[in-house]
Design a protein around this motif. Structure first.
Motif, mmCIF file in Angstrom:
data_model
loop_
_atom_site.group_PDB
_atom_site.id
_atom_site.type_symbol
_atom_site.label_atom_id
_atom_site.label_comp_id
_atom_site.label_asym_id
_atom_site.label_seq_id
_atom_site.Cartn_x
_atom_site.Cartn_y
_atom_site.Cartn_z
ATOM 1 N N GLY A 193 0.040 -2.869 -11.681
ATOM 2 C CA GLY A 193 1.818 -2.339 -12.215
ATOM 3 C C GLY A 193 2.023 -3.326 -13.862
ATOM 4 O O GLY A 193 1.322 -3.942 -14.062
ATOM 5 N N ILE A 194 3.163 -2.673 -13.685
ATOM 6 C CA ILE A 194 3.709 -3.998 -14.776
ATOM 7 C C ILE A 194 5.627 -3.736 -14.013
ATOM 8 O O ILE A 194 5.736 -3.238 -13.290
ATOM 9 C CB ILE A 194 5.087 -3.264 -15.706
ATOM 10 C CG1 ILE A 194 2.701 -2.351 -16.338
ATOM 11 C CG2 ILE A 194 5.083 -3.602 -17.018
ATOM 12 C CD1 ILE A 194 3.251 -1.034 -17.497
ATOM 13 N N GLU A 195 4.948 -5.724 -14.503
ATOM 14 C CA GLU A 195 6.246 -6.361 -13.544
ATOM 15 C C GLU A 195 6.936 -7.337 -14.679
ATOM 16 O O GLU A 195 6.213 -7.545 -15.410
ATOM 17 C CB GLU A 195 6.424 -7.724 -12.651
ATOM 18 C CG GLU A 195 7.465 -7.596 -11.966
ATOM 19 C CD GLU A 195 6.725 -8.464 -10.219
ATOM 20 O OE1 GLU A 195 8.085 -8.463 -9.778
ATOM 21 O OE2 GLU A 195 5.528 -8.230 -10.517
ATOM 22 N N LEU A 196 8.492 -6.980 -14.200
ATOM 23 C CA LEU A 196 9.765 -7.650 -15.582
ATOM 24 C C LEU A 196 10.263 -8.408 -15.509
ATOM 25 O O LEU A 196 10.882 -8.730 -14.077
ATOM 26 C CB LEU A 196 10.546 -6.781 -16.058
ATOM 27 C CG LEU A 196 11.099 -6.781 -17.170
ATOM 28 C CD1 LEU A 196 11.007 -7.760 -18.414
ATOM 29 C CD2 LEU A 196 12.506 -6.438 -18.164
ATOM 30 N N PHE A 197 10.166 -10.028 -16.236
ATOM 31 C CA PHE A 197 11.075 -10.994 -15.505
ATOM 32 C C PHE A 197 11.924 -11.141 -16.732
ATOM 33 O O PHE A 197 11.379 -11.998 -18.228
ATOM 34 C CB PHE A 197 9.536 -11.884 -15.441
ATOM 35 C CG PHE A 197 9.056 -12.007 -14.482
ATOM 36 C CD1 PHE A 197 8.894 -12.345 -13.248
ATOM 37 C CD2 PHE A 197 7.260 -11.200 -14.789
ATOM 38 C CE1 PHE A 197 8.385 -12.465 -12.061
ATOM 39 C CE2 PHE A 197 6.818 -10.955 -13.427
ATOM 40 C CZ PHE A 197 7.087 -11.213 -12.079
ATOM 41 N N CYS B 228 -2.362 -5.430 -14.513
ATOM 42 C CA CYS B 228 -0.995 -6.408 -13.643
ATOM 43 C C CYS B 228 -0.758 -7.056 -15.542
ATOM 44 O O CYS B 228 -1.306 -7.675 -15.629
ATOM 45 C CB CYS B 228 -1.905 -6.976 -12.592
ATOM 46 S SG CYS B 228 0.241 -8.019 -12.895
ATOM 47 N N ILE B 229 0.534 -6.242 -15.272
ATOM 48 C CA ILE B 229 0.680 -6.639 -16.971
ATOM 49 C C ILE B 229 2.710 -7.205 -16.694
ATOM 50 O O ILE B 229 3.120 -7.230 -15.974
ATOM 51 C CB ILE B 229 1.686 -5.447 -17.440
ATOM 52 C CG1 ILE B 229 0.778 -4.889 -18.124
ATOM 53 C CG2 ILE B 229 2.465 -6.467 -18.977
ATOM 54 C CD1 ILE B 229 1.209 -3.838 -19.139
ATOM 55 N N ALA B 230 2.457 -8.811 -16.798
ATOM 56 C CA ALA B 230 3.826 -9.859 -16.334
ATOM 57 C C ALA B 230 3.914 -9.853 -17.966
ATOM 58 O O ALA B 230 3.981 -10.610 -18.787
ATOM 59 C CB ALA B 230 3.433 -10.915 -15.683
ATOM 60 N N LEU B 231 5.789 -8.959 -17.962
ATOM 61 C CA LEU B 231 6.300 -8.871 -18.723
ATOM 62 C C LEU B 231 7.980 -9.981 -19.139
ATOM 63 O O LEU B 231 8.298 -9.623 -18.372
ATOM 64 C CB LEU B 231 6.491 -7.688 -19.609
ATOM 65 C CG LEU B 231 7.369 -7.498 -20.765
ATOM 66 C CD1 LEU B 231 6.546 -7.518 -22.012
ATOM 67 C CD2 LEU B 231 7.324 -5.409 -20.316
ATOM 68 N N HIS B 232 7.747 -10.983 -20.054
ATOM 69 C CA HIS B 232 9.159 -11.890 -19.989
ATOM 70 C C HIS B 232 9.098 -11.116 -21.238
ATOM 71 O O HIS B 232 8.958 -12.187 -22.416
ATOM 72 C CB HIS B 232 8.071 -13.192 -19.886
ATOM 73 C CG HIS B 232 8.858 -14.646 -19.790
ATOM 74 N ND1 HIS B 232 10.259 -14.100 -18.716
ATOM 75 C CD2 HIS B 232 9.399 -15.852 -20.105
ATOM 76 C CE1 HIS B 232 10.919 -15.194 -18.836
ATOM 77 N NE2 HIS B 232 10.591 -16.271 -19.599
ATOM 78 N N ALA B 233 10.548 -10.839 -21.140
ATOM 79 C CA ALA B 233 11.292 -10.122 -22.404
ATOM 80 C C ALA B 233 12.763 -9.938 -21.922
ATOM 81 O O ALA B 233 13.015 -9.972 -21.198
ATOM 82 C CB ALA B 233 10.545 -9.281 -22.419
ATOM 83 N N ILE C 89 9.731 -1.098 -23.639
ATOM 84 C CA ILE C 89 8.348 -1.656 -23.212
ATOM 85 C C ILE C 89 7.218 -1.606 -22.168
ATOM 86 O O ILE C 89 7.122 -0.073 -21.968
ATOM 87 C CB ILE C 89 8.287 -4.080 -23.767
ATOM 88 C CG1 ILE C 89 8.790 -3.643 -24.624
ATOM 89 C CG2 ILE C 89 6.504 -3.403 -23.482
ATOM 90 C CD1 ILE C 89 8.536 -5.077 -24.802
ATOM 91 N N ALA C 90 8.116 -1.505 -20.760
ATOM 92 C CA ALA C 90 7.804 -1.366 -19.697
ATOM 93 C C ALA C 90 7.449 0.397 -19.413
ATOM 94 O O ALA C 90 6.238 0.207 -18.884
ATOM 95 C CB ALA C 90 8.047 -2.246 -18.724
#
Length: 317
Positions: free
Chosen positions: A121-125, A295-300, A308-309
């Protein structure tokens, strides 16, 4: 320090401040922090998702009565190993270790460990600023698996060094990143393969789509002439340079023994890398590069990261 540590209240108070600063420094380095965020996203709900330093609130709440029993339970055989490297006499080291540690009582026996479950999945931090730090992870193999070095080789071809596919495509041809690289994390019973980069938030989606195209081409078209030889040369060179230091050699031996129960020499590792064949790469790439496991960890920033997600849910390779 190992057999009779003070674990004094005054020392604990001081060290808690130091560890809190280490955690803050880690969180202030978004590129390094993205590795921690990927692990958190992939293994959420399992202790493997926790950072080594922990959370500041937990560190500040620790007391002598928390730390001493933990030390006495786990800094003992069968969890204690002694590793030496450099100009040492083997018999002397064994005698010294035996005299000092054989009398220690055994540590607390743990229940059989359950391997952590992988989460795609995609998770935004969220973070402040225009830059996006992206970690794209896939499940890999454990440290003892016979394909371990084939997985490392796939990562090397994709994004290790200036001749790698993603470096050439994303940086040299399109100028979208300063650096892009791959890294594998093998553990005793699980593993991760990750691709890491940072770019402006407006370009993050484009970079991920280029990566997806390259992953698909890698699976479908196979290797280019000389690509496997170049990857072996690069990976072996990295290991040889790393092993020039006796301290690094010591850490390498300790890590491989802790992960696999064997203290592999650098020569044995180099031989295993050299033994990887083109058909191994094709087989491993087909298994590793599975879009359904991404799995995408997105730090934005919250706004840009959310955009983006949403836009990359259709990524395919």
């Amino acid at each position: 320090m190992i057999c009779r540590p003070l674990i004094d209240k005054k020392d604990i108070k001081t060290e808690k401040k130091v560890v809190a600063q280490e955690i803050k420094m880690s969180e202030d380095d978004p590129e390094g922090y993205s590795h921690e965020l990927l692990v958190r996203a992939i293994w959420k709900g399992n202790p493997m998702a926790n950072s080594e330093g922990g959370q500041i609130k937990d560190v500040r709440g620790m007391t002598q009565s928390d730390i001493r029993p933990f030390f006495q339970d786990f800094y003992r055989p069968p969890y204690l190993s002694v590793v030496a490297a450099g100009n040492v006499d083997t018999k002397q080291v064994v005698q010294w270790a035996s005299e000092n540690f054989d009398g220690l009582r055994s540590g607390k026996m743990l229940d059989k460990r359950k391997s952590p479950r992988y989460h795609a999945g995609i998770e935004l931090f969220p973070r402040e600023g225009e830059q996006a730090y992206v970690a794209m992870g896939l499940p890999a193999v454990n440290a003892s698996h016979p394909d371990r070095y084939s997985y490392s080789m796939v990562g090397t071809m994709l994004a290790a060094g200036t001749s790698s596919r993603l470096y050439q495509k994303v940086r040299e041809e399109n100028g979208l990143v300063y650096s892009i690289y791959a890294q594998t994390y093998p553990f005793t019973d699980t593993g991760i393969a990750g691709i890491f980069f940072s770019t402006s938030s407006k370009n993050a989606e484009r970079v991920m789509r280029i990566i997806a195209d390259e992953l698909r081409a890698f699976k479908e078209k196979g290797l280019e002439d000389g690509e496997l030889a170049r990857a072996k040369h690069w990976l072996k060179g990295m290991i040889v340079r790393k092993m020039e230091s006796a301290e690094n050699r010591m850490f390498f031996l300790g890590q491989t023994f802790a992960q696999t129960g064997k203290a592999l020499s650098s020569e044995e590792v180099l031989a295993r890398i050299e033994g990887v064949k083109e058909e191994d790469i094709s087989r491993v790439a087909e298994k590793l590069l599975d879009r359904s496991q991404l799995c995408i960890a997105l730090h934005a920033s919250k706004k840009e990261g959310g955009r983006i997600a949403k836009n990359v849910t259709d990524l395919d390779f």
